[in-house]
Design a protein around this motif. Sequence first.
Motif, PDB file in Angstrom:
ATOM      1  N   UNK A   1     -10.881   7.436   1.925  1.00  0.00           N
ATOM      2  CA  UNK A   1      -9.440   7.553   2.153  1.00  0.00           C
ATOM      3  C   UNK A   1      -8.904   6.329   2.884  1.00  0.00           C
ATOM      4  N   UNK A   2      -9.642   5.879   3.898  1.00  0.00           N
ATOM      5  CA  UNK A   2      -9.247   4.704   4.679  1.00  0.00           C
ATOM      6  C   UNK A   2      -9.136   3.472   3.784  1.00  0.00           C
ATOM      7  N   UNK A   3     -10.129   3.253   2.932  1.00  0.00           N
ATOM      8  CA  UNK A   3     -10.138   2.092   2.037  1.00  0.00           C
ATOM      9  C   UNK A   3      -8.970   2.146   1.051  1.00  0.00           C
ATOM     10  N   UNK A   4      -8.679   3.329   0.535  1.00  0.00           N
ATOM     11  CA  UNK A   4      -7.592   3.461  -0.431  1.00  0.00           C
ATOM     12  C   UNK A   4      -6.233   3.189   0.199  1.00  0.00           C
ATOM     13  N   UNK A   5      -6.022   3.695   1.410  1.00  0.00           N
ATOM     14  CA  UNK A   5      -4.740   3.473   2.084  1.00  0.00           C
ATOM     15  C   UNK A   5      -4.566   1.998   2.433  1.00  0.00           C
ATOM     16  N   UNK A   6      -5.623   1.368   2.951  1.00  0.00           N
ATOM     17  CA  UNK A   6      -5.546  -0.057   3.298  1.00  0.00           C
ATOM     18  C   UNK A   6      -5.362  -0.925   2.060  1.00  0.00           C
ATOM     19  N   UNK A   7      -5.803  -0.410   0.887  1.00  0.00           N
ATOM     20  CA  UNK A   7      -5.637  -1.154  -0.363  1.00  0.00           C
ATOM     21  C   UNK A   7      -4.241  -0.986  -0.954  1.00  0.00           C
ATOM     22  N   UNK A   8      -3.418  -0.112  -0.330  1.00  0.00           N
ATOM     23  CA  UNK A   8      -2.035   0.014  -0.780  1.00  0.00           C
ATOM     24  C   UNK A   8      -1.681   1.325  -1.441  1.00  0.00           C
ATOM     25  N   UNK A   9      -2.638   2.269  -1.519  1.00  0.00           N
ATOM     26  CA  UNK A   9      -2.310   3.569  -2.092  1.00  0.00           C
ATOM     27  C   UNK A   9      -1.520   4.387  -1.081  1.00  0.00           C
ATOM     28  N   UNK A  10      -0.508   5.108  -1.575  1.00  0.00           N
ATOM     29  CA  UNK A  10       0.306   5.929  -0.686  1.00  0.00           C
ATOM     30  C   UNK A  10      -0.543   7.038  -0.085  1.00  0.00           C
ATOM     31  N   UNK A  11      -0.372   7.334   1.207  1.00  0.00           N
ATOM     32  CA  UNK A  11      -1.183   8.360   1.867  1.00  0.00           C
ATOM     33  C   UNK A  11      -1.143   9.718   1.177  1.00  0.00           C
ATOM     34  N   UNK A  12       0.040  10.118   0.682  1.00  0.00           N
ATOM     35  CA  UNK A  12       0.141  11.412  -0.005  1.00  0.00           C
ATOM     36  C   UNK A  12      -0.696  11.428  -1.278  1.00  0.00           C
ATOM     37  N   UNK A  13      -0.733  10.284  -1.972  1.00  0.00           N
ATOM     38  CA  UNK A  13      -1.550  10.189  -3.178  1.00  0.00           C
ATOM     39  C   UNK A  13      -3.021  10.360  -2.837  1.00  0.00           C
ATOM     40  N   UNK A  14      -3.458   9.703  -1.773  1.00  0.00           N
ATOM     41  CA  UNK A  14      -4.857   9.796  -1.352  1.00  0.00           C
ATOM     42  C   UNK A  14      -5.198  11.228  -0.962  1.00  0.00           C
ATOM     43  N   UNK A  15      -4.307  11.869  -0.221  1.00  0.00           N
ATOM     44  CA  UNK A  15      -4.562  13.240   0.221  1.00  0.00           C
ATOM     45  C   UNK A  15      -4.666  14.194  -0.967  1.00  0.00           C
ATOM     46  N   UNK A  16      -3.785  14.029  -1.951  1.00  0.00           N
ATOM     47  CA  UNK A  16      -3.832  14.895  -3.127  1.00  0.00           C
ATOM     48  C   UNK A  16      -5.101  14.672  -3.942  1.00  0.00           C
ATOM     49  N   UNK A  17      -5.543  13.413  -4.015  1.00  0.00           N
ATOM     50  CA  UNK A  17      -6.794  13.128  -4.723  1.00  0.00           C
ATOM     51  C   UNK A  17      -7.968  13.811  -4.039  1.00  0.00           C
TER      52      UNK A  17
ATOM     53  N   UNK B   1       3.462  -3.018 -16.141  1.00  0.00           N
ATOM     54  CA  UNK B   1       4.536  -4.012 -16.095  1.00  0.00           C
ATOM     55  C   UNK B   1       5.921  -3.426 -16.280  1.00  0.00           C
ATOM     56  N   UNK B   2       6.044  -2.104 -16.128  1.00  0.00           N
ATOM     57  CA  UNK B   2       7.330  -1.438 -16.304  1.00  0.00           C
ATOM     58  C   UNK B   2       8.141  -1.470 -15.015  1.00  0.00           C
ATOM     59  N   UNK B   3       7.452  -1.331 -13.885  1.00  0.00           N
ATOM     60  CA  UNK B   3       8.091  -1.301 -12.573  1.00  0.00           C
ATOM     61  C   UNK B   3       7.377  -2.307 -11.680  1.00  0.00           C
ATOM     62  N   UNK B   4       8.075  -2.828 -10.694  1.00  0.00           N
ATOM     63  CA  UNK B   4       7.441  -3.804  -9.812  1.00  0.00           C
ATOM     64  C   UNK B   4       7.861  -3.592  -8.363  1.00  0.00           C
ATOM     65  N   UNK B   5       6.897  -3.772  -7.461  1.00  0.00           N
ATOM     66  CA  UNK B   5       7.160  -3.805  -6.024  1.00  0.00           C
ATOM     67  C   UNK B   5       6.335  -4.952  -5.467  1.00  0.00           C
TER      68      UNK B   5
ATOM     69  N   UNK C   1       3.726   8.881  -6.694  1.00  0.00           N
ATOM     70  CA  UNK C   1       3.152   7.570  -6.389  1.00  0.00           C
ATOM     71  C   UNK C   1       2.076   7.169  -7.398  1.00  0.00           C
ATOM     72  N   UNK C   2       1.374   8.147  -7.965  1.00  0.00           N
ATOM     73  CA  UNK C   2       0.425   7.850  -9.041  1.00  0.00           C
ATOM     74  C   UNK C   2       1.156   7.259 -10.245  1.00  0.00           C
ATOM     75  N   UNK C   3       2.299   7.867 -10.602  1.00  0.00           N
ATOM     76  CA  UNK C   3       3.070   7.387 -11.752  1.00  0.00           C
ATOM     77  C   UNK C   3       3.663   6.000 -11.493  1.00  0.00           C
ATOM     78  N   UNK C   4       4.109   5.769 -10.252  1.00  0.00           N
ATOM     79  CA  UNK C   4       4.630   4.440  -9.910  1.00  0.00           C
ATOM     80  C   UNK C   4       3.546   3.376 -10.072  1.00  0.00           C
ATOM     81  N   UNK C   5       2.344   3.712  -9.632  1.00  0.00           N
ATOM     82  CA  UNK C   5       1.232   2.763  -9.749  1.00  0.00           C
ATOM     83  C   UNK C   5       0.919   2.469 -11.216  1.00  0.00           C
ATOM     84  N   UNK C   6       0.926   3.508 -12.057  1.00  0.00           N
ATOM     85  CA  UNK C   6       0.703   3.312 -13.493  1.00  0.00           C
ATOM     86  C   UNK C   6       1.796   2.423 -14.095  1.00  0.00           C
TER      87      UNK C   6
END
Length: 309
Positions: free
Chosen positions: A251-267, A149-153, A139-144
């Motif tokens: 963690x709460x702010x990051x998840x609500x901002x759209x970061x994947x929960x697994x990414x937040x947990x690993x960070x 502008x390589x991938x979009x969701x 999910x970190x790589x997807x965000x990058x």
Amino acid sequence: MTFQILKSHIYLPNGIQEASMLALHNHNIIIAQHCLICYTSPMDNEQIKEMLLKIENTELDFTVVMTGKESTRVNGLYKPETREILLHNKNFKTDNQLIYTAIHEYTHHLINEEKIAESAGVPFKAGRVHNAEFWGRFHELLQKAEEMGIYTLNIDDYPELKELTEKIRRDYIEVDGKLMQEFGKLLSQAHALCEKENIRYEDYLDRVLCLPRTSARDITRVGMVPVNPALGFDNMKKVAALKKADERQSAEEQILAGKAPDTVRELMKKKANKDDPRTKLEKEKNRLEKTIEALQQRLQYVEESLENL
């Protein structure tokens, strides 16, 4: 995006014997009526590799191979022994879908590179590959890739999906979170009453509520620790398990901002665990030695039992 014509004449159920004429403008194919088409990526293997290296570089060389096949089981595959990323490109309808899978398989390669480095060049044999570490890194790589502008969701481009998403969040995820908070508070009250009446709370959970103890623990914690119910119950469990209030808020702010929960947990894990590779390996060595010792004792017991039969 380009398309390849599979057939110029199509025999249709309604008796139409021939597909309508095609109009080609600026390399885009416009279908007048009925025609079978198949997606073909404008990128070749080397271009996909270059794209992945732009997202994150690697010192461990690899190859990308579009198989030209369709698979009902997987969209892609990573082979750590040969360091090949295989993409079943006939599974995809857009470049975006292909890029998603390419990044997925590239994540396996990057993790493979790290494990080889940690083991001083010894080939790494993975266990369960789709673990929390993998999903966090992916999910970190997807965000990058999105930022580049390589991938979009972007669900804003699809009004029907956007409306449905808002309904799911508002009427189900958040409502579920609030219900589980109340449930947790009720379990706390039940625990206190069991203590008051000298009833074993574990037995009450097991044979009265028929509720698994781990579930009861997680639900109770959600009821006791202030967490935003908009996260949904599963994410609330993860956030509530964090010991420090500032970590929970982050963690709460990051998840609500759209970061994947697994990414937040690993960070969070990386922040808490700053051990160097040597220390990590020494800890793993100690764990393995203890496991081996326990297995040797068990083996000795089994051998002696066999001799006595």
